[in-house]
Design an enzyme around this catalytic site. Structure first.
Site, PDB file in Angstrom:
ATOM      1  N   ASN B  42     -58.070  -7.027  30.682  1.00  0.00           N
ATOM      2  CA  ASN B  42     -58.530  -8.258  30.794  1.00  0.00           C
ATOM      3  C   ASN B  42     -59.658  -8.574  31.545  1.00  0.00           C
ATOM      4  OD1 ASN B  42     -57.776 -10.964  30.548  1.00  0.00           O
ATOM      5  ND2 ASN B  42     -55.751 -11.137  31.901  1.00  0.00           N
ATOM      6  N   GLN B  98     -49.293 -18.643  25.770  1.00  0.00           N
ATOM      7  CA  GLN B  98     -49.784 -20.174  25.832  1.00  0.00           C
ATOM      8  C   GLN B  98     -50.093 -20.687  24.306  1.00  0.00           C
ATOM      9  OE1 GLN B  98     -52.610 -18.681  28.778  1.00  0.00           O
ATOM     10  NE2 GLN B  98     -52.027 -20.495  30.233  1.00  0.00           N
ATOM     11  N   GLY B 104     -52.215 -24.628  27.084  1.00  0.00           N
ATOM     12  CA  GLY B 104     -53.238 -23.772  28.018  1.00  0.00           C
ATOM     13  C   GLY B 104     -53.903 -22.708  27.190  1.00  0.00           C
ATOM     14  N   GLN B 105     -54.120 -22.514  26.121  1.00  0.00           N
ATOM     15  CA  GLN B 105     -54.441 -21.456  25.429  1.00  0.00           C
ATOM     16  C   GLN B 105     -55.827 -21.552  25.643  1.00  0.00           C
ATOM     17  OE1 GLN B 105     -54.206 -21.553  21.085  1.00  0.00           O
ATOM     18  NE2 GLN B 105     -53.274 -19.251  21.143  1.00  0.00           N
ATOM     19  N   VAL B 107     -58.215 -19.079  24.291  1.00  0.00           N
ATOM     20  CA  VAL B 107     -58.694 -18.441  23.035  1.00  0.00           C
ATOM     21  C   VAL B 107     -58.009 -18.631  21.914  1.00  0.00           C
ATOM     22  CG1 VAL B 107     -59.587 -16.094  22.174  1.00  0.00           C
ATOM     23  CG2 VAL B 107     -60.174 -16.545  24.445  1.00  0.00           C
ATOM     24  N   HIS B 109     -56.412 -17.507  19.462  1.00  0.00           N
ATOM     25  CA  HIS B 109     -55.883 -16.187  18.690  1.00  0.00           C
ATOM     26  C   HIS B 109     -54.619 -16.095  19.623  1.00  0.00           C
ATOM     27  CE1 HIS B 109     -56.762 -11.819  17.667  1.00  0.00           C
ATOM     28  NE2 HIS B 109     -55.392 -11.865  17.291  1.00  0.00           N
ATOM     29  N   HIS B 111     -51.942 -14.515  21.738  1.00  0.00           N
ATOM     30  CA  HIS B 111     -51.926 -13.533  22.825  1.00  0.00           C
ATOM     31  C   HIS B 111     -50.730 -13.630  23.728  1.00  0.00           C
ATOM     32  CE1 HIS B 111     -54.889 -16.421  24.398  1.00  0.00           C
ATOM     33  NE2 HIS B 111     -54.865 -16.094  25.708  1.00  0.00           N
ATOM     34  N   HIS B 113     -49.453 -12.587  27.324  1.00  0.00           N
ATOM     35  CA  HIS B 113     -49.898 -11.995  28.893  1.00  0.00           C
ATOM     36  C   HIS B 113     -48.834 -11.298  29.303  1.00  0.00           C
ATOM     37  CE1 HIS B 113     -53.356 -15.000  29.558  1.00  0.00           C
ATOM     38  NE2 HIS B 113     -52.817 -15.657  28.732  1.00  0.00           N
TER      39      HIS B 113
END
Lengths: 196, 196
Positions: B42, B98, B104-105, B107, B109, B111, B113
């Site tokens: 990250n 998200q 709250g995303q 990007v 794409h 993902h 966390h």
């Protein structure tokens, strides 16, 4: 095996056995099952449509799951997520697992939170004294936070958010009839979802 | 296809092609791949060991994934989660997607966390003026919150938490060499994990 009341109370047609979430019998709250996974309505939803998806086997950690259980759990999350987003007119989902006590897990049984989100739910964020209650399952009184009043980031906070927040005063445990009615409604809606 | 610098920079032995996270070339940050999924370090970890897992295909929503992509993504989350928990001496994980802008995303794409957690990381929560920065990916300046000082729940907050928080001042973007070194270390550690 016997046809006692928990089974009669189930929202699921043909539900074969009582379903446990941790040590709690939750059969009336369950609206969807696979052989390895079940989905249930929440005692204290953070936002409307907040539901949980769990493996049938009572284990605390994701790493305790078999590969088959892991795949089935998250395929069910995807399917249930599509449904709750559709019926609540939402545009996004928070999907979260508190995997272990030190990650905030309140019931030692793997469970994935699914929370429908939309732009309108940010209305809750206004107000200096609003109490922010981050995603935490059943313990609404732990770790309350306040949003910074008049912060320089307030403009952007209107257009993008992170985790769901609600006024804690409005977040009360629901009655069993309320949950059962929602479970029955969701069970019907799941029948409309493609199985892929 | 060509052997240009992004491939040479990869932490992965034999990585065949550049890997994109959204529109960003992240090959040097990637420490694990399957045919359908990759894991990367990250830019701004919320806590030590905070990593991301994404599908190779650039799509914004979990519901855009095929069943095979969904299964592989979360089997990879389980495997990577075991590794980061082990090497960081953690006792729990926050696992969160998200799923869409209004969740709250940052990007577009998919993902997931993965954040290793342990009891000691709650030390960050003390202090009236501490800035709480909930899990939000790359936008550390949005929606800052303060924890209620002197709340009646403070005793319990010491023993149980929810989502990771850090002092925002300490959360700076890292350099590419730092990320590459971590990716190389994690790639070696992944080789120790069972494939099941």
């Amino acid at each position: 095996m016997s046809s006692d009341s928990p089974e009669k109370m189930s929202a699921l047609k043909g539900a074969a056995a009582p379903i446990y979430f941790g040590s709690f019998l939750v059969t009336p709250q369950v609206f969807y099952t696979t052989p390895l996974t079940f989905a249930l309505v929440n005692l204290k939803p953070i936002l409307p449509g907040h539901v949980l998806v769990s493996p049938r086997r009572v284990v605390p950690r994701v790493s305790d799951l078999t590969a088959a259980e892991t795949s089935d759990l998250f395929l069910t999350v995807r399917r249930v997520g599509r449904m709750v987003e559709r019926i609540h007119g939402a545009s996004a989902l928070n999907i979260a697992v508190q995997d272990g006590l030190n990650a905030g897990q309140s019931v030692p049984h793997v469970h994935c939170h699914i929370i429908p989100r939309k732009a309108a739910d940010l209305d809750h964020r206004g107000g200096t004294d609003a109490i922010y209650d981050m995603l935490d399952g059943e313990e609404g009184d732990v770790g309350k936070v306040f949003r910074e009043a008049g912060s320089s980031g307030s403009e952007r906070a209107e257009t993008r958010t992170k985790f769901p927040v609600v006024d804690d005063k409005e977040r009360k445990p629901r009655g069993s009839e309320d949950m059962k009615a929602e479970a029955e409604m969701l069970a019907r809606e799941m029948e409309k979802e493609p199985l892929d």
